[in-house]
Design an enzyme around this catalytic site. Structure first.
Site, PDB file in Angstrom:
ATOM      1  N   ASN A 131      -7.516  -0.608  14.642  1.00  0.00           N
ATOM      2  CA  ASN A 131      -8.942  -0.641  14.285  1.00  0.00           C
ATOM      3  C   ASN A 131      -9.256  -1.813  13.344  1.00  0.00           C
ATOM      4  OD1 ASN A 131      -7.834   0.174  11.831  1.00  0.00           O
ATOM      5  ND2 ASN A 131      -9.508   1.572  11.366  1.00  0.00           N
ATOM      6  N   GLU A 170      -9.859  -0.841   5.175  1.00  0.00           N
ATOM      7  CA  GLU A 170     -10.447  -0.521   6.479  1.00  0.00           C
ATOM      8  C   GLU A 170     -11.637  -1.450   6.757  1.00  0.00           C
ATOM      9  OE1 GLU A 170      -9.171   1.442   8.547  1.00  0.00           O
ATOM     10  OE2 GLU A 170      -8.088   3.049   7.522  1.00  0.00           O
ATOM     11  N   HIS A 201      -7.619  -2.524  10.280  1.00  0.00           N
ATOM     12  CA  HIS A 201      -7.297  -2.443   8.841  1.00  0.00           C
ATOM     13  C   HIS A 201      -6.106  -3.341   8.503  1.00  0.00           C
ATOM     14  CE1 HIS A 201      -4.558   0.958  10.158  1.00  0.00           C
ATOM     15  NE2 HIS A 201      -3.736   0.173   9.499  1.00  0.00           N
ATOM     16  N   ASP A 246       0.827  -1.214   0.000  1.00  0.00           N
ATOM     17  CA  ASP A 246       0.000   0.000   0.000  1.00  0.00           C
ATOM     18  C   ASP A 246       0.858   1.260   0.000  1.00  0.00           C
ATOM     19  OD1 ASP A 246       0.958  -0.167   2.607  1.00  0.00           O
ATOM     20  OD2 ASP A 246      -1.009  -0.388   3.537  1.00  0.00           O
TER      21      ASP A 246
HETATM   22  P1  PGA Z   1       2.315  -0.846  12.551  1.00  0.00           P
HETATM   23  O1  PGA Z   1       1.134  -0.623  11.498  1.00  0.00           O
HETATM   24  O2  PGA Z   1       3.017  -2.087  12.142  1.00  0.00           O
HETATM   25  O3  PGA Z   1       3.143   0.389  12.417  1.00  0.00           O
HETATM   26  O4  PGA Z   1       1.648  -0.977  13.886  1.00  0.00           O
HETATM   27  C1  PGA Z   1       0.289  -1.658  11.186  1.00  0.00           C
HETATM   28  C2  PGA Z   1      -0.744  -1.224  10.196  1.00  0.00           C
HETATM   29  O5  PGA Z   1      -1.258  -0.108  10.330  1.00  0.00           O
HETATM   30  O6  PGA Z   1      -1.055  -1.998   9.285  1.00  0.00           O
END
Ligand code: PGA
Length: 243
Positions: free
Chosen positions: A136, A143, A138, A67
């Protein structure tokens, strides 16, 4: 689905790196869908160290970026590509031709999505996808509530994700949209490795493992994937474990 719980972040990173390497090396086509974010950094460090020691050859691996933020590409400090360049692609001197990564600055984002789909097809499909997970729920920039039938697409970013995402940048950013590989792409990958670390991920991991499978929490859908593996450290696993 397989779940691996390690005592520490370091142990989790080592185990995920070993498993990923074995899965990639056992496959004839080697296309890795690679995630940025803090969680997989330790795993990438392990892989970089092995290659630098001469203990691993990944010269036949190809990469597709999971992404990117809309409006950014590798030239933007803090972007997904920027982080992966710094910790993985540059130290390993990966030939840019082996990398397909969304350019979130492109005028035609649909074309970016199509290019990613073509790259995956031309390389015989995705061998393994690395995922973190947002608190959350995602995955990539899919999302909660995102259709599981979508391949690469432009996505609206949830308010919580916009706020948490500021941690990757040194100055405040507008993070309203992203461009992401879709759940359909992840379901088509041979293997999916999801990593989560720390107590701030414990509640969402419990939901991913225990809630009814639904688009309301797209990561639950991955439980139907035969090659789905989850790597947790003790803190991330603590709510899901029977006490
Ligand atoms: P992080 O992000 O590894 O920095 O916690 C995870 C994500 O948002 O997919």
């Amino acid at each position: 689905m397989e779940i691996f719980v390690s005592g520490t972040y370091q142990q989790m990173s080592v185990q995920a790196a070993e498993d990923l390497i074995n899965l990639m090396q056992a496959s004839q086509n080697k296309l890795l869908c690679i995630a940025s974010g803090d969680t997989p950094s330790g795993m990438y460090k392990e892989i970089v160290a092995k290659v630098e020691k001469g203990a691993l050859d990944i010269s036949d691996w190809n990469f597709v970026g999971l992404d990117e933020w809309v409006g950014m590409n590798g030239q933007d400090e803090g972007s997904c590509r920027y982080h992966l360049d710094k910790q993985f692609f540059y130290p390993l001197q990966i030939n840019p031709e082996k990398i397909c990564f969304f350019n979130g600055r492109a005028a035609d984002l649909e074309k970016e999505c199509a290019a990613t789909g073509d790259f995956i097809k031309q390389r015989g499909g995705t061998t393994a996808a690395i995922l973190g997970i947002g608190s959350n729920g995602h995955i990539g920039m899919n999302e909660p509530g995102t259709s599981i039938l979508l391949h690469s697409h432009v996505a609206e970013i949830a308010t919580e994700t916009q706020a948490v995402g500021q941690k990757y940048f040194t100055t405040p950013q507008r993070l309203s949209h992203g461009i992401t590989v879709g759940i359909a792409d992840l379901m088509e990958a041979k293997h999916v490795l999801l990593l989560a670390s720390g107590s701030k991920k414990a509640a969402i991991i419990k939901k991913v493992l225990e809630e009814e499978i639904s688009e309301a929490l797209p990561a639950t859908v991955l439980r139907r994937h035969a090659g789905f593996k989850i790597y947790l450290d003790a803190e991330a696993a603590k709510e899901a474990q029977p006490s």
